[in-house]
Write an enzyme that holds these catalytic residues in place. Sequence first.
Site, PDB file in Angstrom:
ATOM      1  N   LYS A  48       0.859  -1.189   0.000  1.00  0.00           N
ATOM      2  CA  LYS A  48       0.000   0.000   0.000  1.00  0.00           C
ATOM      3  C   LYS A  48       0.896   1.240   0.000  1.00  0.00           C
ATOM      4  O   LYS A  48       1.960   1.216   0.639  1.00  0.00           O
ATOM      5  CB  LYS A  48      -0.896   0.020   1.256  1.00  0.00           C
ATOM      6  CG  LYS A  48      -1.731   1.290   1.378  1.00  0.00           C
ATOM      7  CD  LYS A  48      -2.752   1.207   2.493  1.00  0.00           C
ATOM      8  CE  LYS A  48      -2.243   1.618   3.855  1.00  0.00           C
ATOM      9  NZ  LYS A  48      -1.688   2.995   3.931  1.00  0.00           N
ATOM     10  N   GLU A 106      -9.385   7.434   3.742  1.00  0.00           N
ATOM     11  CA  GLU A 106      -9.268   7.730   5.174  1.00  0.00           C
ATOM     12  C   GLU A 106      -9.830   9.113   5.491  1.00  0.00           C
ATOM     13  O   GLU A 106      -9.449  10.123   4.876  1.00  0.00           O
ATOM     14  CB  GLU A 106      -7.795   7.643   5.628  1.00  0.00           C
ATOM     15  CG  GLU A 106      -7.647   7.989   7.107  1.00  0.00           C
ATOM     16  CD  GLU A 106      -6.315   7.571   7.731  1.00  0.00           C
ATOM     17  OE1 GLU A 106      -5.505   6.907   7.058  1.00  0.00           O
ATOM     18  OE2 GLU A 106      -6.107   7.919   8.915  1.00  0.00           O
TER      19      GLU A 106
HETATM   20  O1  KIV Z   1      -0.776   2.563   8.718  1.00  0.00           O
HETATM   21  C1  KIV Z   1      -1.961   2.264   8.849  1.00  0.00           C
HETATM   22  O2  KIV Z   1      -2.376   1.644   9.833  1.00  0.00           O
HETATM   23  C2  KIV Z   1      -2.890   2.688   7.802  1.00  0.00           C
HETATM   24  C3  KIV Z   1      -4.342   2.551   8.095  1.00  0.00           C
HETATM   25  C4  KIV Z   1      -4.785   3.714   8.886  1.00  0.00           C
HETATM   26  C5  KIV Z   1      -5.143   2.382   6.853  1.00  0.00           C
HETATM   27  O3  KIV Z   1      -2.483   3.170   6.793  1.00  0.00           O
END
Ligand code: KIV
Length: 292
Positions: free
Chosen positions: A126, A195
């Site tokens: 991600k 988010e």
């Molecule tokens: O780092 C994380 O936990 C995240 C979530 C808030 C989606 O990116």
Amino acid sequence: MSTVTPVSTSTSRKKVTTLTFRQKKERGEPITMLTAYDYPTAMAMDRAGIDSILVGDSLAMVVLGYENTLPVTMEEMLHHARAVARGAKSALLVGDMPFMSYQVSAEEALRNAGRFLQQGGMDAVKLEGGRERADAVRAIVGAGIPVMGHIGLTPQSVHQLGGFRAQGKTASAAKRLLEDAKILEGAGAFSLVLESVPARLAEVISKQISIPTIGIGAGVGCDGQVLVTHDLLGLFDRFTPKFVKQYANFHAEMNKAFTEYVDDVETKRFPAVEHTVEMRDEEWNAFQEEIK
Ligand code: KIV
């Protein structure tokens, strides 16, 4: 170790993949996702039937105690990713690319994304950002690595955003977020975290793109939900965002257990006989003879 109460386990689940994500969106079935940073937590989640586990860079704040997510490194992320991968066999595992591991160039982004799969045991990565990340997303996806986007409140840009604040609240900001979502979809992202954005904006975005959206503070109109596990468990007591539902208060539970332990040791209630290793009398007597 003390005796443990049996927990609910859904054994031999099929591995969740990016295809499962897409199918769940098509069927209108919500996708479940949580963060984990260690082996026992990942194992408990996997057994509970979670679809996906994110080794989030929130690690920096909720486990390592930093003020924000910026200081955490690739090496630290990989260390925790490996622990999670050892604990979870069915959930789709997503490694969160830390600050400065993908911003400098698409080549560096690809190299670091590859490390999450080769050295971290992750299935996907991600990264944060919209149109400005399209090249990096294309490069990573081009190498066969699934990418989850992340727009709205992007914690790695905390200084640019002026704090951890909700995004997309004006007409122009909302339009820009919708465009970003479409650009990331076009660049090949398989899913998108939204988010801290208004729920009705998240719902429109979710309807207008074909890839699943995973909301955190973005309402029920998203295709799935994610939370930071330490918030859900009440383990992080510095602050709890408004959008978190707290399912337990582990910080209070830990505090109670540690206080009782300190008291037990100080008053010699622990260790009791049942916690103590014994020795047969004849061996003990022989030993006493030996040391005379
Ligand atoms: O780092 C994380 O936990 C995240 C979530 C808030 C989606 O990116």
